[in-house]
Motif scaffolding. Structure first.
Motif, short mmCIF file in Angstrom:
data_model
loop_
_atom_site.label_atom_id
_atom_site.label_comp_id
_atom_site.label_asym_id
_atom_site.label_seq_id
_atom_site.Cartn_x
_atom_site.Cartn_y
_atom_site.Cartn_z
N ARG A 113 -45.71 -97.29 -70.20
CA ARG A 113 -44.47 -96.69 -70.72
C ARG A 113 -44.74 -95.92 -72.01
O ARG A 113 -44.23 -94.81 -72.19
N LEU A 114 -45.54 -96.50 -72.89
CA LEU A 114 -45.82 -95.82 -74.16
C LEU A 114 -46.63 -94.54 -73.94
O LEU A 114 -46.40 -93.54 -74.62
N LEU A 115 -47.55 -94.57 -73.00
CA LEU A 115 -48.32 -93.36 -72.70
C LEU A 115 -47.41 -92.27 -72.15
O LEU A 115 -47.55 -91.09 -72.50
N ALA A 116 -46.46 -92.64 -71.33
CA ALA A 116 -45.52 -91.66 -70.77
C ALA A 116 -44.63 -91.09 -71.87
O ALA A 116 -44.33 -89.89 -71.86
N ARG A 117 -44.26 -91.89 -72.83
CA ARG A 117 -43.36 -91.44 -73.89
C ARG A 117 -43.98 -90.40 -74.80
O ARG A 117 -43.26 -89.68 -75.49
N ARG A 118 -45.30 -90.30 -74.81
CA ARG A 118 -45.94 -89.29 -75.65
C ARG A 118 -45.48 -87.89 -75.28
O ARG A 118 -45.53 -86.97 -76.09
N LEU A 119 -45.02 -87.71 -74.05
CA LEU A 119 -44.59 -86.41 -73.56
C LEU A 119 -43.16 -86.06 -73.94
O LEU A 119 -42.73 -84.93 -73.79
N TYR A 120 -42.42 -87.05 -74.44
CA TYR A 120 -41.01 -86.86 -74.73
C TYR A 120 -40.80 -86.11 -76.04
O TYR A 120 -41.66 -86.08 -76.90
N THR A 121 -39.61 -85.58 -76.19
CA THR A 121 -39.24 -84.94 -77.46
C THR A 121 -39.14 -86.00 -78.55
O THR A 121 -39.02 -87.20 -78.26
N VAL A 122 -39.15 -85.55 -79.78
CA VAL A 122 -39.04 -86.46 -80.92
C VAL A 122 -37.75 -87.28 -80.82
O VAL A 122 -37.74 -88.49 -81.08
N GLU A 123 -36.66 -86.64 -80.41
CA GLU A 123 -35.37 -87.33 -80.32
C GLU A 123 -35.40 -88.44 -79.26
O GLU A 123 -34.87 -89.53 -79.48
N VAL A 124 -36.00 -88.17 -78.13
CA VAL A 124 -36.08 -89.18 -77.07
C VAL A 124 -36.96 -90.34 -77.51
O VAL A 124 -36.64 -91.50 -77.29
N ARG A 125 -38.07 -90.03 -78.16
CA ARG A 125 -38.96 -91.08 -78.66
C ARG A 125 -38.24 -91.93 -79.71
O ARG A 125 -38.38 -93.15 -79.72
N GLU A 126 -37.47 -91.30 -80.57
CA GLU A 126 -36.70 -92.03 -81.57
C GLU A 126 -35.68 -92.94 -80.89
O GLU A 126 -35.48 -94.09 -81.30
N PHE A 127 -35.02 -92.44 -79.86
CA PHE A 127 -34.06 -93.24 -79.12
C PHE A 127 -34.73 -94.50 -78.56
O PHE A 127 -34.20 -95.61 -78.70
N PHE A 128 -35.89 -94.35 -77.92
CA PHE A 128 -36.60 -95.50 -77.36
C PHE A 128 -37.02 -96.48 -78.46
O PHE A 128 -36.95 -97.70 -78.28
N SER A 129 -37.44 -95.97 -79.61
CA SER A 129 -37.83 -96.84 -80.72
C SER A 129 -36.64 -97.66 -81.20
O SER A 129 -36.74 -98.88 -81.40
N LEU A 130 -35.50 -97.00 -81.41
CA LEU A 130 -34.30 -97.71 -81.86
C LEU A 130 -33.83 -98.72 -80.80
O LEU A 130 -33.44 -99.84 -81.14
N ALA A 131 -33.89 -98.33 -79.54
CA ALA A 131 -33.48 -99.22 -78.46
C ALA A 131 -34.39 -100.45 -78.39
O ALA A 131 -33.92 -101.56 -78.11
N ALA A 132 -35.69 -100.27 -78.65
CA ALA A 132 -36.63 -101.40 -78.65
C ALA A 132 -36.28 -102.38 -79.77
O ALA A 132 -36.34 -103.60 -79.59
N LYS A 133 -35.91 -101.86 -80.93
CA LYS A 133 -35.52 -102.72 -82.04
C LYS A 133 -34.25 -103.50 -81.71
O LYS A 133 -34.16 -104.70 -81.96
N ARG A 134 -33.30 -102.79 -81.11
CA ARG A 134 -32.04 -103.45 -80.74
C ARG A 134 -32.31 -104.57 -79.73
O ARG A 134 -31.82 -105.68 -79.87
#
Length: 191
Positions: A113-134
């Motif tokens: 999942r993390l390798l796939a996320r490298r392709l995402y925009t900064v905003e999408v990556r930030e969303f996943f980071s915040l969602a992981a914390k939640r």
């Protein structure tokens, strides 16, 4: 340089670091480090994902995380730790949080999942980071603790705001763009 993604496993328990490396070695180039100093020495631009323990000798994984982010690195970082997440994680710059013990499938799925996320925009990556914390906090805290914590409430508000921005961004895509996004997600294991 290798065509296999490079994973840096930072774990003070050498046996556990070797186990994680063995689990990942078939599909990835794996480096291990058993201290914060070693982690920073073995990290370079070729590293795609860092699996980082929070408890390390002499210096913490939190400090390694801060140093990697301070240098401007946008490498994908997962905290893999026996430390249960607390509200302090909200300000940390990681992309995922796993509480030990970790099963092989959990670890390999996380890396994919993390390798796939490298392709995402900064905003999408930030969303996943915040969602992981939640998600990490919701797995450890009860509803009253969450409701009473201002930092958590800001985190939830930030997620909702980012969701709204992403909904608008996705709404602006045409059918060909949406199809391309889903093909890319499937190809990189982010289903």
């Amino acid at each position: 340089m290798t065509d296999r993604p490079t994973i840096l496993v930072v774990e003070d328990d050498r046996d556990l670091a070797d186990l994680y490396a063995a689990w990942l070695d078939d599909d990835h180039a794996v480096r291990t480090a058993n201290s914060a100093e070693e982690a920073l020495d073995r990290f370079d631009d070729d590293v795609d994902v860092v699996l980082l323990d929070r408890r390390l000798p002499a210096s913490s994984g939190d400090e390694v995380l801060s140093e990697l982010r301070r240098t401007g690195s946008d490498v994908q970082i997962a905290m893999v730790s026996a430390v249960d997440p607390d509200f302090d994680i909200i300000e940390m710059g990681f992309d995922a949080y796993l509480v030990k013990p970790v099963a092989r499938d959990e670890l390999t799925d996380l890396v994919s999942r993390l390798l796939a996320r490298r392709l995402y925009t900064v905003e999408v990556r930030e969303f996943f980071s915040l969602a992981a914390k939640r998600a990490a906090l919701e797995s450890q805290k009860d509803a009253d603790q969450l409701a009473d914590n201002e930092e958590y409430q800001r985190l939830v508000a930030d997620i909702k705001a980012l969701e709204g921005e992403l909904d608008e961004e996705v709404g602006n895509l045409d059918d060909d763009d949406v199809a391309a996004v889903f093909r890319s997600l499937r190809a990189h294991g982010e289903e």
